[in-house]
Scaffold this motif. Sequence first.
Motif, PDB file in Angstrom:
ATOM      1  N   ALA A  98      -7.454 -20.604   3.553  1.00  0.00           N
ATOM      2  CA  ALA A  98      -7.355 -19.901   4.836  1.00  0.00           C
ATOM      3  C   ALA A  98      -6.190 -18.928   4.837  1.00  0.00           C
ATOM      4  CB  ALA A  98      -7.203 -20.916   5.968  1.00  0.00           C
ATOM      5  N   VAL A  99      -5.047 -19.334   4.293  1.00  0.00           N
ATOM      6  CA  VAL A  99      -3.876 -18.454   4.267  1.00  0.00           C
ATOM      7  C   VAL A  99      -4.106 -17.291   3.300  1.00  0.00           C
ATOM      8  CG1 VAL A  99      -1.419 -18.299   3.756  1.00  0.00           C
ATOM      9  CG2 VAL A  99      -2.324 -20.316   4.924  1.00  0.00           C
TER      10      VAL A  99
ATOM     11  N   GLN B   6       0.621 -28.811   1.512  1.00  0.00           N
ATOM     12  CA  GLN B   6       0.247 -30.216   1.644  1.00  0.00           C
ATOM     13  C   GLN B   6       0.633 -30.792   3.002  1.00  0.00           C
ATOM     14  OE1 GLN B   6      -1.576 -31.830  -0.915  1.00  0.00           O
ATOM     15  NE2 GLN B   6      -1.963 -33.174   0.833  1.00  0.00           N
ATOM     16  N   PRO B   7       1.903 -30.635   3.440  1.00  0.00           N
ATOM     17  CA  PRO B   7       2.236 -31.153   4.787  1.00  0.00           C
ATOM     18  C   PRO B   7       1.483 -30.435   5.893  1.00  0.00           C
ATOM     19  CG  PRO B   7       4.088 -29.916   3.857  1.00  0.00           C
ATOM     20  CD  PRO B   7       3.101 -30.107   2.756  1.00  0.00           C
ATOM     21  N   ALA B   8       1.188 -29.139   5.692  1.00  0.00           N
ATOM     22  CA  ALA B   8       0.401 -28.413   6.696  1.00  0.00           C
ATOM     23  C   ALA B   8      -0.997 -29.016   6.796  1.00  0.00           C
ATOM     24  CB  ALA B   8       0.323 -26.932   6.340  1.00  0.00           C
ATOM     25  N   ALA B   9      -1.591 -29.326   5.654  1.00  0.00           N
ATOM     26  CA  ALA B   9      -2.921 -29.940   5.649  1.00  0.00           C
ATOM     27  C   ALA B   9      -2.888 -31.293   6.365  1.00  0.00           C
ATOM     28  CB  ALA B   9      -3.414 -30.101   4.214  1.00  0.00           C
ATOM     29  N   ALA B  10      -1.798 -32.029   6.164  1.00  0.00           N
ATOM     30  CA  ALA B  10      -1.701 -33.362   6.768  1.00  0.00           C
ATOM     31  C   ALA B  10      -1.664 -33.274   8.299  1.00  0.00           C
ATOM     32  CB  ALA B  10      -0.458 -34.083   6.253  1.00  0.00           C
ATOM     33  N   ILE B  11      -0.857 -32.354   8.857  1.00  0.00           N
ATOM     34  CA  ILE B  11      -0.754 -32.295  10.318  1.00  0.00           C
ATOM     35  C   ILE B  11      -1.993 -31.673  10.950  1.00  0.00           C
ATOM     36  CG2 ILE B  11       1.773 -32.185  10.233  1.00  0.00           C
ATOM     37  CD1 ILE B  11       1.538 -29.224  11.080  1.00  0.00           C
ATOM     38  N   LEU B  12      -2.743 -30.876  10.172  1.00  0.00           N
ATOM     39  CA  LEU B  12      -3.970 -30.273  10.693  1.00  0.00           C
ATOM     40  C   LEU B  12      -5.198 -31.140  10.431  1.00  0.00           C
ATOM     41  CD1 LEU B  12      -3.463 -26.547   9.586  1.00  0.00           C
ATOM     42  CD2 LEU B  12      -3.249 -27.472  11.904  1.00  0.00           C
TER      43      LEU B  12
ATOM     44  N   ASP C  49       0.471 -20.837  10.456  1.00  0.00           N
ATOM     45  CA  ASP C  49       1.545 -21.370  11.295  1.00  0.00           C
ATOM     46  C   ASP C  49       1.992 -22.744  10.797  1.00  0.00           C
ATOM     47  OD1 ASP C  49       3.191 -21.725  13.768  1.00  0.00           O
ATOM     48  OD2 ASP C  49       1.663 -23.209  14.229  1.00  0.00           O
ATOM     49  N   ALA C  50       1.058 -23.599  10.450  1.00  0.00           N
ATOM     50  CA  ALA C  50       1.403 -24.941   9.979  1.00  0.00           C
ATOM     51  C   ALA C  50       2.170 -24.893   8.660  1.00  0.00           C
ATOM     52  CB  ALA C  50       0.140 -25.782   9.823  1.00  0.00           C
ATOM     53  N   VAL C  51       1.803 -23.987   7.773  1.00  0.00           N
ATOM     54  CA  VAL C  51       2.526 -23.849   6.500  1.00  0.00           C
ATOM     55  C   VAL C  51       3.965 -23.408   6.753  1.00  0.00           C
ATOM     56  CG1 VAL C  51       2.666 -22.537   4.340  1.00  0.00           C
ATOM     57  CG2 VAL C  51       0.457 -23.421   5.117  1.00  0.00           C
ATOM     58  N   ILE C  52       4.156 -22.454   7.657  1.00  0.00           N
ATOM     59  CA  ILE C  52       5.507 -21.993   7.975  1.00  0.00           C
ATOM     60  C   ILE C  52       6.330 -23.115   8.589  1.00  0.00           C
ATOM     61  CG2 ILE C  52       6.869 -20.415   9.417  1.00  0.00           C
ATOM     62  CD1 ILE C  52       5.525 -19.017   7.121  1.00  0.00           C
ATOM     63  N   ARG C  53       5.737 -23.860   9.510  1.00  0.00           N
ATOM     64  CA  ARG C  53       6.480 -24.901  10.230  1.00  0.00           C
ATOM     65  C   ARG C  53       6.814 -26.098   9.344  1.00  0.00           C
ATOM     66  NH1 ARG C  53       3.799 -27.413  13.825  1.00  0.00           N
ATOM     67  NH2 ARG C  53       1.743 -26.463  13.638  1.00  0.00           N
TER      68      ARG C  53
END
Length: 307
Positions: free
Chosen positions: A38-39, A22-28, A13-17
């Motif tokens: 994980a994906v 990299q930005p997904a890792a940052a917000i998580l 979900d974070a990668v899609i959003r």
Amino acid sequence: MAEFTLHDLQCFDAVIRTGGFQPAAAILHRSHPAVFAAVAKLERQLDLILLDRSGYRVRPTEAGLSFHRRARSLLHELEGLRVHAAQLSMGEESDIHVVIGDLCPRPRVLGTLGRFFAQCPGTRLHLHFESVSGPWERLFDDKADLILHWIDKGDARVEWIDLGKVPFIPVVAPGFLPQPIEQPITLEKMQAFTQCVMRDSARHSPQQDYFVIEGAPQCMVADQGMKKEIILQGLGWGHMPRFLIEDELRDGRLLSIAGRHLPGRIEELVVARRRDRPHGPVASRLWDHVQQEAPGLLRALPGELGL
């Protein structure tokens, strides 16, 4: 098909959003390799290609888009369950913070709060009176359990109960404008006269201006009561909520100058709280109490107020 985990769904979900690992890792608050793994694991477990990695930025495949829609519904339900669990684990709050905004009819609202908190002797009510964007700032700074004001109903972080519609009317005292003033009354003509304006009580948010005429001399006030008195004494003009000036309009102590160029405005008064925060038992009962009283809360006020 192997079982996938909540962590796998959150990473996808974070990668899609965010549009990337990299930005997904940052917000998580996780590492890039952990999110990537994980994906990839989720894709293997589902036997689906969820992401197109051929371009500069990853994009969801058609299957990825379809899966993400269902995953978002599940994640939303899980978040709601987490908030509910947090509410259940809370004891009775010792303090509740309520913000009353500048367009709120105070006597009737304060009466509603007084009746509720008379039944909650162990909880202290902290009342705050704010203007313009001050109520929203307190709400989003987590310094308010409830606000009574108007809100952006498109903000997904907020839920609300409609209380009524509050017309704002531009008014002057008799003799404030030269007679006869050339009709129609335009913004340019009013630029020469002192305008009484509500001061925004927000402390760090961008200051908001409503009804303000660029270049006009201003008299800044902190509340509607002072604004009304200044206009009554012929020291300025301004927009006032109709329920506060009904008697003065009726007996001629104030005159409406509403027209094509100064149409006034109607605001929707609501009680609002954060949708994305847990609420303790007292705050939840207060919400239910206001909802029960909402139909009659503003009905008895004069003017075009109420649903």
